[in-house]
Write a protein that holds these residues in place. Structure first.
Motif, PDB file in Angstrom:
ATOM      1  N   GLY A 107       0.909  -1.260  -0.098  1.00 13.51           N
ATOM      2  CA  GLY A 107      -0.086  -0.037   0.000  1.00 13.51           C
ATOM      3  C   GLY A 107       0.934   1.227  -0.031  1.00 13.51           C
ATOM      4  O   GLY A 107       0.629   2.312  -0.689  1.00 13.51           O
ATOM      5  N   LEU A 108       1.907   1.312   0.724  1.00 13.10           N
ATOM      6  CA  LEU A 108       2.883   2.517   0.975  1.00 13.10           C
ATOM      7  C   LEU A 108       3.410   2.615  -0.568  1.00 13.10           C
ATOM      8  O   LEU A 108       3.634   3.948  -0.769  1.00 13.10           O
ATOM      9  N   GLY A 109       3.696   1.618  -1.069  1.00  9.75           N
ATOM     10  CA  GLY A 109       4.534   1.809  -2.648  1.00  9.75           C
ATOM     11  C   GLY A 109       3.730   2.236  -3.371  1.00  9.75           C
ATOM     12  O   GLY A 109       3.989   3.322  -4.164  1.00  9.75           O
ATOM     13  N   GLU A 110       2.356   1.981  -3.381  1.00 11.14           N
ATOM     14  CA  GLU A 110       1.348   2.589  -4.388  1.00 11.14           C
ATOM     15  C   GLU A 110       1.087   4.099  -4.171  1.00 11.14           C
ATOM     16  O   GLU A 110       1.089   4.715  -5.060  1.00 11.14           O
ATOM     17  N   LEU A 111       0.919   4.314  -2.846  1.00  8.09           N
ATOM     18  CA  LEU A 111       0.629   5.673  -2.162  1.00  8.09           C
ATOM     19  C   LEU A 111       1.660   6.601  -2.742  1.00  8.09           C
ATOM     20  O   LEU A 111       1.496   7.705  -3.277  1.00  8.09           O
ATOM     21  N   GLU A 112       2.898   6.045  -2.568  1.00  5.55           N
ATOM     22  CA  GLU A 112       4.141   6.987  -2.919  1.00  5.55           C
ATOM     23  C   GLU A 112       4.101   7.158  -4.480  1.00  5.55           C
ATOM     24  O   GLU A 112       4.203   8.258  -4.882  1.00  5.55           O
ATOM     25  N   ALA A 113       3.808   6.057  -5.310  1.00  4.06           N
ATOM     26  CA  ALA A 113       3.801   6.440  -6.745  1.00  4.06           C
ATOM     27  C   ALA A 113       2.620   7.278  -6.973  1.00  4.06           C
ATOM     28  O   ALA A 113       3.094   8.227  -7.983  1.00  4.06           O
ATOM     29  N   LEU A 114       1.645   7.604  -6.318  1.00  7.69           N
ATOM     30  CA  LEU A 114       0.720   8.393  -6.635  1.00  7.69           C
ATOM     31  C   LEU A 114       1.036   9.757  -6.336  1.00  7.69           C
ATOM     32  O   LEU A 114       0.892  10.646  -6.956  1.00  7.69           O
ATOM     33  N   ILE A 115       1.646  10.115  -4.981  1.00 10.48           N
ATOM     34  CA  ILE A 115       2.187  11.156  -4.572  1.00 10.48           C
ATOM     35  C   ILE A 115       2.953  11.579  -5.276  1.00 10.48           C
ATOM     36  O   ILE A 115       2.962  13.024  -5.792  1.00 10.48           O
ATOM     37  N   VAL A 116       4.148  11.022  -5.872  1.00 11.76           N
ATOM     38  CA  VAL A 116       5.130  11.532  -6.558  1.00 11.76           C
ATOM     39  C   VAL A 116       4.669  11.992  -7.738  1.00 11.76           C
ATOM     40  O   VAL A 116       5.279  13.106  -8.182  1.00 11.76           O
ATOM     41  N   ALA A 117       3.817  11.089  -8.606  1.00 13.50           N
ATOM     42  CA  ALA A 117       3.284  11.633  -9.872  1.00 13.50           C
ATOM     43  C   ALA A 117       2.421  12.825  -9.708  1.00 13.50           C
ATOM     44  O   ALA A 117       2.747  13.705 -10.451  1.00 13.50           O
ATOM     45  N   ALA A 118       1.814  13.162  -8.703  1.00 14.73           N
ATOM     46  CA  ALA A 118       0.775  14.267  -8.566  1.00 14.73           C
ATOM     47  C   ALA A 118       1.662  15.413  -8.264  1.00 14.73           C
ATOM     48  O   ALA A 118       1.292  16.568  -8.562  1.00 14.73           O
ATOM     49  N   GLU A 119       2.741  15.262  -7.429  1.00 15.41           N
ATOM     50  CA  GLU A 119       3.946  16.475  -7.192  1.00 15.41           C
ATOM     51  C   GLU A 119       4.259  16.969  -8.489  1.00 15.41           C
ATOM     52  O   GLU A 119       4.425  18.289  -8.596  1.00 15.41           O
ATOM     53  N   GLN A 120       4.177  16.127  -9.475  1.00 13.00           N
ATOM     54  CA  GLN A 120       4.916  16.571 -10.746  1.00 13.00           C
ATOM     55  C   GLN A 120       3.827  17.153 -11.483  1.00 13.00           C
ATOM     56  O   GLN A 120       3.822  18.274 -12.215  1.00 13.00           O
ATOM     57  N   ARG A 121       2.650  16.427 -11.612  1.00  6.64           N
ATOM     58  CA  ARG A 121       1.729  16.879 -12.810  1.00  6.64           C
ATOM     59  C   ARG A 121       0.643  17.691 -12.283  1.00  6.64           C
ATOM     60  O   ARG A 121      -0.209  18.243 -13.122  1.00  6.64           O
ATOM     61  N   ALA A 122       0.419  17.663 -10.827  1.00 10.58           N
ATOM     62  CA  ALA A 122      -0.896  18.660 -10.467  1.00 10.58           C
ATOM     63  C   ALA A 122      -0.128  19.064  -9.020  1.00 10.58           C
ATOM     64  O   ALA A 122      -0.925  18.769  -8.029  1.00 10.58           O
ATOM     65  N   PRO A 123       0.811  20.047  -9.102  1.00 12.36           N
ATOM     66  CA  PRO A 123       1.431  20.411  -7.768  1.00 12.36           C
ATOM     67  C   PRO A 123       0.445  21.241  -7.199  1.00 12.36           C
ATOM     68  O   PRO A 123      -0.470  22.005  -7.386  1.00 12.36           O
ATOM     69  N   GLY A 124       0.363  20.630  -5.721  1.00 13.96           N
ATOM     70  CA  GLY A 124      -0.421  21.486  -4.654  1.00 13.96           C
ATOM     71  C   GLY A 124      -1.797  20.837  -4.592  1.00 13.96           C
ATOM     72  O   GLY A 124      -2.868  21.320  -3.982  1.00 13.96           O
ATOM     73  N   VAL A 125      -2.120  20.007  -5.719  1.00 13.54           N
ATOM     74  CA  VAL A 125      -3.554  19.600  -5.412  1.00 13.54           C
ATOM     75  C   VAL A 125      -3.871  18.143  -4.901  1.00 13.54           C
ATOM     76  O   VAL A 125      -4.921  18.149  -4.151  1.00 13.54           O
ATOM     77  N   VAL A 126      -3.103  17.349  -4.870  1.00 16.05           N
ATOM     78  CA  VAL A 126      -3.235  15.892  -4.417  1.00 16.05           C
ATOM     79  C   VAL A 126      -2.655  15.837  -2.842  1.00 16.05           C
ATOM     80  O   VAL A 126      -1.563  16.161  -2.914  1.00 16.05           O
ATOM     81  N   VAL A 127      -3.283  15.548  -1.807  1.00 12.20           N
ATOM     82  CA  VAL A 127      -2.695  15.344  -0.678  1.00 12.20           C
ATOM     83  C   VAL A 127      -3.047  13.932   0.029  1.00 12.20           C
ATOM     84  O   VAL A 127      -4.111  13.492  -0.064  1.00 12.20           O
ATOM     85  N   ALA A 128      -1.895  13.089   0.464  1.00  8.86           N
ATOM     86  CA  ALA A 128      -2.334  11.862   1.096  1.00  8.86           C
ATOM     87  C   ALA A 128      -2.916  12.106   2.426  1.00  8.86           C
ATOM     88  O   ALA A 128      -2.225  12.918   3.407  1.00  8.86           O
ATOM     89  N   ASP A 129      -3.869  11.670   2.722  1.00  8.71           N
ATOM     90  CA  ASP A 129      -4.347  11.949   3.920  1.00  8.71           C
ATOM     91  C   ASP A 129      -5.180  10.686   4.480  1.00  8.71           C
ATOM     92  O   ASP A 129      -6.057   9.952   4.071  1.00  8.71           O
ATOM     93  N   LEU A 130      -4.383  10.022   5.843  1.00 12.74           N
ATOM     94  CA  LEU A 130      -4.687   8.703   6.066  1.00 12.74           C
ATOM     95  C   LEU A 130      -5.884   8.548   6.880  1.00 12.74           C
ATOM     96  O   LEU A 130      -6.194   7.546   7.135  1.00 12.74           O
ATOM     97  N   LYS A 131      -6.692   9.582   6.811  1.00 10.93           N
ATOM     98  CA  LYS A 131      -7.946   9.474   7.635  1.00 10.93           C
ATOM     99  C   LYS A 131      -9.283   9.090   6.668  1.00 10.93           C
ATOM    100  O   LYS A 131     -10.197   8.866   6.933  1.00 10.93           O
ATOM    101  N   ILE A 132      -8.875   9.240   5.178  1.00  8.01           N
ATOM    102  CA  ILE A 132      -9.707   9.027   4.385  1.00  8.01           C
ATOM    103  C   ILE A 132     -10.148   7.732   4.173  1.00  8.01           C
ATOM    104  O   ILE A 132      -9.443   7.029   3.960  1.00  8.01           O
TER     105      ILE A 132
END
Lengths: 460, 460
Positions: free
Chosen positions: B262-287
């Protein structure tokens, strides 16, 4: 999940056919907006007492109930009037006009493209759920006649815009209630609505049976019945049709003021149509439209060569679209049966989409590790409006090309090797096999490949 | 017709606000098609047994019945399964996939923009009839993880495209079921779904009450409950969030294989989002997303500054969107609550249309006898894509100008005098009062006046 079968009367399209439907909807919307009609959308439900005001459609209405009416919170008790799904867009529009009368500018021109529902027994061209596209102009207090000329010509233009995708030509059949009613009264028949209801059956049961009904149900003599059928037999697309009606009326000593008013209106419509939509509009004196609320022009539309499909666009003038007791709102409008039309042109192979996906370019993936390079290429293409998607897996290129081919995607983009390949790569037209070097920040497909196009089908 | 009041929970817009909604819908469609999603539309109804498969939504379903079930023709008897209105677009999509599996290319990318109905008690931002806009990718048998990265970024781009009309920025909150479940198991809690259901209540009832529930309902110890809350407290928009979770897990000796996946997947999403949609995607572990069928990524979206509106775009990964017994169809998708969004931006004055009608030019009428000249001018303008309408009556010009003014129509065209005036005339910008001679076969309004534009409102 068990085997799934379609629900009869609830049409759905595969993606390729949905593109055809969407194109038809876009074309209608564009035409209506060019003519200054505002788009509105009303809720799908109306209180049952609104839906049943006209009586005769009651058996067609779908009534809603909540699966668990919550007696405990009193919600059920507060729902005083049960809700039903609207069966046309006229009843909801009339309600919308009254509800918002203070905020709308009159005459109010609106178009409305939505689904409607009727619990009828499904058959060819007759659905339980289908899309209608309506235009209406509604006045506050009064509404000049010229809108009765304008609105069918807007529809003629809309259908004309669909000719290029392979829609057959249409014929808009027009009549005027004042002509019919004036004539019937002139020959001594007082139950004009009753006569119209019988004349409406002409295509279904033929003139002999209609004559019988006129005698038995409407108190007509044999001669009166014959005169009604003679009127119904008149049609034509120029002013001669007006002369024919007048001659018939004179031969029966049946020229009334109402008839003359109606003939004047019908002539204005025919003359304008001859100029603005040559060959499309035909005065047809047998067009009756069974509905009681029409008071002037009435319209029906057939697809030439597909007449047995029935009317694909109908409407007319009604002096009382709505009334709040103080103000009366007269209107004139027409409604296209979009689903009936699309169903016929799609299932008949008359019209087709050049592909089933919006994608113009599939960006291939060299390795899963360098998928980001492909994503960059796709982003560069999209930023210039080129629809594209990235291949699902870094499979052999042959397999990636087959992925595109199965979807009708015309181009496959091969990114350069390595992590920092950038926008340089090569692009292959998989129809011709031609492959050229290209830069994703400047390359574009030919205009005709950018979006799926809707074109005449092979059966045309 | 009696006084008419709106139906609570069934929103409708005046024409000016409908232009805003239509613009939002057009922008979403354009973005989805740029990313290669095919548009489909499903019928509004599904058999009740399909709608109730998930159990928990049963009380929200509107059930249909025909007003007069016709016992005499046996139709009622043939309707074996009662029909209800769909309450989302996922259930109908799953059914569509199964029904058409042999004709669809997988992975199948589709968007779907339609109304849905829920018999819930209406409140702010919660309607009984509303529009959803969904994208999903569904595979046959399997579906690679990278789609869980791609889809929220498509939505980020769609929301980004709406920024220019005055939509506030969005924050897409992401989590991964595998992280939560792996962590819970690592600390010794087996009822991961039960824990998620309680964590989902955090924003509503606060951490103390959730801790109580975890202890009383899920058999957690005080320490376990505290660890769950500590995990839920972690959030961030870069890779540090992954390190925080791992550190927490290590401190509890709770690092499991599932957690690492799960952490590997979440990291891939966060890293891609930082590049392609900066400031939009936030990992929030309570979701948590209360729904049982999510198995990987889950998404929620808030409008920044309007968080109390709730999520305007939610979804996730589900390993079993549909199954026919032989093949399983996993998917990932998100759904925008369009009506909730539009209702907020319209009623909050955040976004507005520059006018309420598509008309750019009102063509004045000199006399009713020469109305044809005005019609010719309008036809000439429309043939070049300029939306126009002809004045309702040959009133004083002052009155005709007021007609335009009340509708926000920027230009009034004055045709030349006489029956053969042709395309020459003059055109007045009624905002500035400037009037110039013009020819209807060549003149065009400035591009920004051609169509109503959707722009930030004064309350922005």
């Amino acid at each position: 999940m068990a085997r799934i079968a379609p629900l009869s009367g609830f049409p759905e399209w595969l993606p390729q056919d949905r593109i055809v439907e969407q194109h038809v909807l876009d074309t209608l919307r564009r035409t209506f907006e060019l003519h200054g009609f505002s788009g509105i959308e009303t809720r799908a439900v109306e209180p049952l007492d609104q839906l049943l005001r006209k009586g005769e459609t009651s058996k067609e209405v779908y009534v809603l109930s909540r699966l668990q009416e919550e007696a405990d919170d009193g919600a059920a008790a507060r729902d005083k009037s049960q809700l039903g799904l609207h069966f046309d867009l006229t009843v909801p529009f009339a309600r919308y006009v009254l509800e918002n009368a203070g905020k709308l500018p009159f005459p109010f021109r609106r178009y409305q493209i939505q689904k409607v529902w009727r619990g009828e027994r499904p058959q060819e061209g007759r659905f339980r759920e289908f899309i209608q596209a309506d235009i209406d102009v509604v006045g506050s207090g009064d509404l000049p006649y010229h809108y009765e000329v304008e609105l069918p010509l807007v529809m003629a233009e809309a259908f004309g815009a669909l000719r290029e995708i392979g829609l057959p030509p249409v014929r808009i059949l027009v009549n005027n209630r004042k002509v019919a009613e004036g004539f019937y009264r002139g020959i001594g028949l007082t139950d004009a609505e009753g006569v119209l209801r019988q004349i409406d059956k002409l295509d279904k049961i033929g003139p002999e049976k209609v004559a019988e009904l006129l005698v038995n149900e409407c108190g007509a003599s044999e001669d009166q019945a014959k005169a009604c059928l003679a009127l119904a037999g008149i049609s034509g697309s120029d002013a001669s049709v007006i002369r024919d009606v007048r001659a018939l009326a004179e031969s029966h000593g049946a020229v009334t003021e109402l008839l003359e008013t109606g003939l004047g209106e019908l002539e204005a419509l025919i003359v304008a149509a001859e100029q603005r939509a040559p060959g499309v509009v035909v005065a047809d004196l047998k067009i009756a439209r069974g509905l009681d609320y029409y008071t002037g022009s009435v319209y029906e539309t057939v697809l030439v060569g597909h007449e047995q499909l029935g009317s694909v666009c109908s409407g007319g003038r009604y002096d009382t679209l709505a009334s709040d007791g103080k103000v009366t709102y007269p209107g004139v409008g027409l409604s296209i049966g979009v689903s009936r039309l699309v169903s016929r042109i799609v299932s008949g192979g008359l019209v087709t989409a050049t592909r089933g996906v919006p994608t113009a370019v599939l960006v291939a993936v060299n390795t899963e590790e360098t998928r980001g390079v492909s994503d960059d290429v796709a982003a560069a293409l999209r930023s210039r409006g080129i629809p594209c998607e990235v291949a699902p897996a870094a499979a052999r290129f042959g397999k990636q090309i087959r992925y595109a081919d199965r979807r009708g995607i015309p181009f496959v983009w091969f990114p350069g090797e390595g992590d920092d390949a950038g926008p340089a790569g090569s692009v292959k037209d998989i129809r011709s096999g031609d492959q050229t070097d290209a830069d994703a920040s400047t390359w574009a497909p030919p205009a005709e490949d950018l979006h799926p196009r809707v074109v005449p089908g092979s059966a045309d």
